[in-house]
Every structure is written in C-alpha cells, then in structure tokens.
Write an enzyme that holds these catalytic residues in place. Structure first.
Site, PDB file in Angstrom:
ATOM      1  N   THR A 128      -2.879   2.492   5.330  1.00 32.62           N
ATOM      2  CA  THR A 128      -2.466   1.085   5.413  1.00 32.62           C
ATOM      3  C   THR A 128      -0.952   0.921   5.262  1.00 32.62           C
ATOM      4  O   THR A 128      -0.414  -0.160   5.462  1.00 32.62           O
ATOM      5  CB  THR A 128      -3.236   0.220   4.383  1.00 32.62           C
ATOM      6  OG1 THR A 128      -3.047  -1.153   4.702  1.00 32.62           O
ATOM      7  CG2 THR A 128      -2.783   0.513   2.956  1.00 32.62           C
ATOM      8  N   GLU A 162      -0.713   0.428  -5.110  1.00 38.05           N
ATOM      9  CA  GLU A 162       0.608   0.536  -4.468  1.00 38.05           C
ATOM     10  C   GLU A 162       1.123   1.970  -4.495  1.00 38.05           C
ATOM     11  O   GLU A 162       1.707   2.446  -3.521  1.00 38.05           O
ATOM     12  CB  GLU A 162       1.620  -0.395  -5.164  1.00 38.05           C
ATOM     13  CG  GLU A 162       1.319  -1.877  -5.023  1.00 38.05           C
ATOM     14  CD  GLU A 162       1.531  -2.409  -3.605  1.00 38.05           C
ATOM     15  OE1 GLU A 162       1.961  -1.649  -2.726  1.00 38.05           O
ATOM     16  OE2 GLU A 162       1.236  -3.600  -3.391  1.00 38.05           O
ATOM     17  N   ASP A 215      -7.995  -7.491   2.756  1.00 39.39           N
ATOM     18  CA  ASP A 215      -7.649  -6.897   4.064  1.00 39.39           C
ATOM     19  C   ASP A 215      -7.902  -5.392   4.229  1.00 39.39           C
ATOM     20  O   ASP A 215      -8.694  -4.954   5.072  1.00 39.39           O
ATOM     21  CB  ASP A 215      -6.180  -7.224   4.409  1.00 39.39           C
ATOM     22  CG  ASP A 215      -5.178  -6.979   3.261  1.00 39.39           C
ATOM     23  OD1 ASP A 215      -5.585  -6.474   2.210  1.00 39.39           O
ATOM     24  OD2 ASP A 215      -3.980  -7.291   3.436  1.00 39.39           O
ATOM     25  N   GLU A 249       4.582 -16.305   5.514  1.00 37.33           N
ATOM     26  CA  GLU A 249       3.597 -15.545   4.734  1.00 37.33           C
ATOM     27  C   GLU A 249       2.199 -16.144   4.933  1.00 37.33           C
ATOM     28  O   GLU A 249       1.231 -15.428   5.096  1.00 37.33           O
ATOM     29  CB  GLU A 249       4.002 -15.567   3.250  1.00 37.33           C
ATOM     30  CG  GLU A 249       3.111 -14.780   2.303  1.00 37.33           C
ATOM     31  CD  GLU A 249       3.228 -13.254   2.462  1.00 37.33           C
ATOM     32  OE1 GLU A 249       3.963 -12.783   3.340  1.00 37.33           O
ATOM     33  OE2 GLU A 249       2.554 -12.545   1.691  1.00 37.33           O
ATOM     34  N   GLU A 288       2.611  -6.258  10.015  1.00 38.69           N
ATOM     35  CA  GLU A 288       1.291  -6.304  10.663  1.00 38.69           C
ATOM     36  C   GLU A 288       1.325  -6.810  12.109  1.00 38.69           C
ATOM     37  O   GLU A 288       0.517  -6.375  12.938  1.00 38.69           O
ATOM     38  CB  GLU A 288       0.317  -7.139   9.816  1.00 38.69           C
ATOM     39  CG  GLU A 288      -0.107  -6.474   8.501  1.00 38.69           C
ATOM     40  CD  GLU A 288       0.922  -6.533   7.374  1.00 38.69           C
ATOM     41  OE1 GLU A 288       1.970  -7.196   7.556  1.00 38.69           O
ATOM     42  OE2 GLU A 288       0.695  -5.924   6.311  1.00 38.69           O
TER      43      GLU A 288
HETATM   44  C1  DMJ Z   1       1.814  -2.786   2.804  1.00 42.12           C
HETATM   45  O1  DMJ Z   1       2.095  -2.265   1.554  1.00 42.12           O
HETATM   46  C2  DMJ Z   1       0.426  -2.431   3.258  1.00 42.12           C
HETATM   47  O2  DMJ Z   1       0.319  -2.605   4.636  1.00 42.12           O
HETATM   48  C3  DMJ Z   1      -0.638  -3.227   2.557  1.00 42.12           C
HETATM   49  O3  DMJ Z   1      -1.921  -2.950   3.062  1.00 42.12           O
HETATM   50  C4  DMJ Z   1      -0.364  -4.691   2.728  1.00 42.12           C
HETATM   51  N1  DMJ Z   1       0.975  -5.058   2.357  1.00 42.12           N
HETATM   52  C5  DMJ Z   1       2.085  -4.253   2.809  1.00 42.12           C
HETATM   53  C6  DMJ Z   1       2.722  -4.698   4.099  1.00 42.12           C
HETATM   54  O4  DMJ Z   1       2.684  -6.014   4.385  1.00 42.12           O
END
Ligand code: DMJ
Length: 463
Positions: free
Chosen positions: A453, A126, A253, A350, A369
C-alpha cells in the site's frame, strides 16, 4: 416559407448552443478531448528530476531524520529516534529511476544508522508499510542480505503487536520491550500486514509471519455484519465494534486492498473469497450514482443506508483495485470521478461532499492514490486518457506544491495555501506512480509485481 424560416432559426439556435457548449468547455476538458498524446519520455525525465530535487531538500535540511519540513527548512522525527522514513521510502524509487548517486547516499545512511533495538513505541501499521515494506523491496531489487536481516529484525519486533485475545494487533508496540498499547483499532491497522509479512515468510522460509497476519484479517472479517460490511473501529481485546460507519476511506481502505492483492500474490482462495464478498457489499450499499458520476459513500454496516456523501483523496485508490479485479468499466467510471475531484479545485481535497462538490476537509497531503489509479487504468487499457490525466495532475503538483526547497502539502486546496510538510509517501508513491505511469512499461513490468500500500513492489513469482 414560414416552415422553412422556423427550421432555419432552429438550426441556427442549435448551432449557437453547441458552439457555446464547445467554447465553455474548460481548458482541461479541451485537453482531454483533443487527439494529442503527452510526451511521456519528457515527463519521465521531469518526474525523475523532481525526485532528485525533493531528495536534495531532504539532504540539505533533514539528513538522518524521518522527514523534511520544506518551508521552515527543518527536520522532523516521528519518534524519539529516527527510523529513516524518507530514505527507506525513497530508495526503491531511486533504483527504478536510475538515480544511482542518490540511491548510494540513501543506502549508506540506512546501513550506517538504522537500528531497531530502541526503547520507543511505534505505530505498527505505518512502520510496517513504510519501513518493513521498503526494506523488503530493497532486498528484492538489490539482493543485499543486509536489507533482509534488518527486515527480519524489525518484523520480529512488530509481530509482538499481534499478541491480543482476538489475534488482531494493537496499534502501538515498543520496539525494545514488545509492550503493546491501543486496543481500539481499525480495519486498515488490523489488516494491512499480509503482503509485507508474507514476503518476509517467503524470504526467511518461516511461515509464522504470513500466518499471523492472515489470522488477524480472518478474525476481523468474521465479525462482518449480516449484510457483509465491516465498521471503522473495533476493540482488538473484546472484538466489539466501536464504530459501525462503513466506507472505503482511510481507516478501512487498505484492508480491502490487501485482501485482493494478497489473494493474487499468494494464490490464496480464502483471501479471494474475502475480497469478492466484500466487493459485493461495497457495490451494493456504498456505490452511489445519484450525483453526476460514480462515487462510494459512507454507510452504516448494519443497515447499509448511506449516511454521508463523502469521498476523498484516499478513496481514489479504489479505481486501481477495481481495475485489478477485472471490473474495468466501474474502474473507468470511478477514475473519472477521481479526476473530477482533482480538477474541480486544480488539486484534490482530503475529503469532498460529492453531492455538492464542496470540500469537507480542504487540505491536500501530497497523496498518491489518484496517480496510482491512473497508472493501473493505463496499464489495463492503454488508453491515453490516463496519461493525460497524469500529465495534468503532475503539472498541478509543480504549480501549487513545489517550493524553493522540496514540495509542500496544501492547507487548503481552494486557496492553495501551503503547509510545512512533505510526507515520505510523496517519494514512495506519488512521484513513483507518476513515473511508472509515464514510463508506459518501457523499463518496469507492471504484470510481474504486486505493490504494497506504500507502492513498494514485490515479485509475484517466488523464483
Ligand atoms: C500511504 O501511507 C498509504 O498509501 C496508506 O495506505 C494510505 N495513506 C498513505 C498515502 O496517502
């Protein structure tokens, strides 16, 4: 005469049925079918003012903390000391949107208060995607060396997490002591560093960051099953899988996302091969077209059998990856499912059981997303359908998640009950992807960057 009568009645019946089909089209389906084009310039203005509104909530209630709690109007820190998650995650969005005053406020806060020499344990993944990722994109956009110095300082602390017998990182690391913890990890928390670390290598001239992140990915990938799938949990000390459930959902993912994006960003053939062969396994075993659309289910990594017809808001990123990899047809199909998942409830859950279209986990965490994939598909196809999807989803965000102060996650998409949370990725990703979708390339060139990401952009070219 008799025949003519039957023919007339049949035609009448067909007419009535098709009229009924037309009139029972849901309002959103009628919008999707009409010829109108959303006013994207007005939408850009609206998203920008929502960004400023959400930042104002942070300023009023959580100045200097990680996040704002919008309902109680309080603040929240992830750890004992703030890492300024929200200002860092929000900064490049402010730059892109031209929010100069807000940008200066966030920058001042970061330069005045952010430090990493703190005796506290942080979650490697994170902090890497949000803080390291945000500092590096700020450096590329602003060319202010202080951002790179901070990124290097943080990178040198986080990199200690990779000191395991397999080279796969531990989940937690102490920023001051380098002490690690958390040997049971998952592919996303093992394989989502190479973009940030590779960009750090690019700007410092030291290849060690890229090399160590790539080694972790390769060492994970080498443990794939004979049918080419990876599980969802693994011990980084022994290299043994602790869960063989395989999917594209949270926990796995962004491993796939980084194999694809880093292969392009760093022109890396081994990462390209990793993405290509992973994609084959994903499409062969997880792709499920039995239930009204294209979905990707949860399978076992050893036999490839579908064990759970589950798909959720995190999985929605995959349409963007497919589009980026050149499979526009499947990307389009999947984005239709993403949109259906959203519109079934007026906002997406979710996790959904796509065989029944009932929520498994009914919350909405303000995730990006679905917007992200609409943005990518619009960039690759220029089909206004994706602008319309974004327009409808953005209206729902305002309708259901906007509060007097900021925006709120939802506890349940069926009741729209709000939760006292606004994660920093709402700035970094959700609103930014909405902005970029409606911007239609007027101010920002999609083809010149790769996003991490957390939607922090980096120049594709090193120069
Ligand atoms: C973000 O912190 C990033 O996109 C991660 O890869 C997945 N979760 C959250 C958003 O949903």
């Amino acid at each position: 005469m008799k025949k003519a009568g039957i023919l007339f009645l049949s035609l009448l019946l067909i007419g009535v049925i098709s009229l009924k089909a037309q009139t029972t089209r849901l309002p959103y389906e009628q919008i999707m079918d009409n010829d109108e084009r959303p006013d994207t310039k007005a939408l850009v203005t609206q998203v920008t003012s929502m960004y400023a509104f959400a930042w104002d909530a942070y300023k009023r209630c959580a100045w200097g903390y990680d996040d704002v709690r919008p309902i109680s109007r309080t603040s929240h820190n992830w750890y004992s000391r703030s890492l300024l998650m929200t200002p860092i995650d929000a900064l490049d969005g402010m730059i892109l949107m031209g929010l100069t005053k807000q940008k200066e406020e966030a920058e001042k806060l970061i330069f005045d208060r952010l430090k990493f020499d703190v005796d506290m344990e942080v979650q490697n993944f994170e902090v890497s995607i949000r803080v390291l990722g945000g500092l590096l994109s700020a450096y590329e956009l602003e060319k202010d060396h202080r951002f790179l110095d901070m990124a290097k300082d943080l990178g040198d602390r986080l990199i200690k997490s990779f000191d395991s017998p397999t080279g796969m990182p531990y989940r937690y690391v102490n920023l001051a002591t380098g002490k690690t913890r958390g040997e049971i990890s998952n592919p996303a928390e093992i394989g989502t560093y190479i973009i940030e670390y590779g960009i750090l290598s690019r700007h410092t001239g030291d290849p060690k960051y890229f090399d160590i992140a790539k080694r972790a990915m390769m060492n994970l990938y080498s443990r794939r099953s004979p049918i080419g799938l990876i599980g969802s949990s693994i011990n980084v000390e022994t290299g043994e899988w602790t869960s063989t459930s395989s999917h594209i959902s949270g926990g796995i993912d962004s491993f796939y996302e980084y194999a694809l994006k880093a292969s392009i960003l760093f022109n890396d053939a081994e990462l390209h091969e990793m993405w290509q062969s992973s994609l084959e396994g994903i499409n062969k075993f997880m792709k499920d077209t039995r239930f009204n659309g294209t979905w990707y289910g949860h399978v076992d990594m050893n036999d490839g059998q579908i064990k759970k017809t589950a798909y959720g808001s995190l999985d929605a990123f995959f349409a963007a990856s497919l589009a980026m990899a050149g499979d526009i047809e499947t990307a389009r199909e999947l984005q239709e499912s993403n949109f259906k998942m959203w519109m079934t409830f007026g906002i997406e859950p979710e996790q959904l059981d796509y065989s029944t279209m009932k929520p498994i986990y009914p919350s909405y965490e303000l995730r990006p997303e679905n917007f992200e994939s609409a943005y990518y598909l619009y960039q690759y196809t220029h089909d206004k359908r994706y602008l319309k999807m974004g327009d409808l989803m953005f209206r729902n965000l305002i309708q259901y998640c906007m509060d007097e102060v900021g925006f709120c996650a939802l506890a349940d998409v069926t009741t729209k009950e709000k939760k006292d949370e606004m994660e920093s990725f709402f700035f970094a990703e959700t609103l930014k992807y909405a902005f970029l979708l409606f911007d239609e390339g007027r101010t920002f060139n999609f083809n010149e960057v790769i996003f991490n990401t957390e939607a922090h952009p980096y120049k594709r070219s090193a120069h």
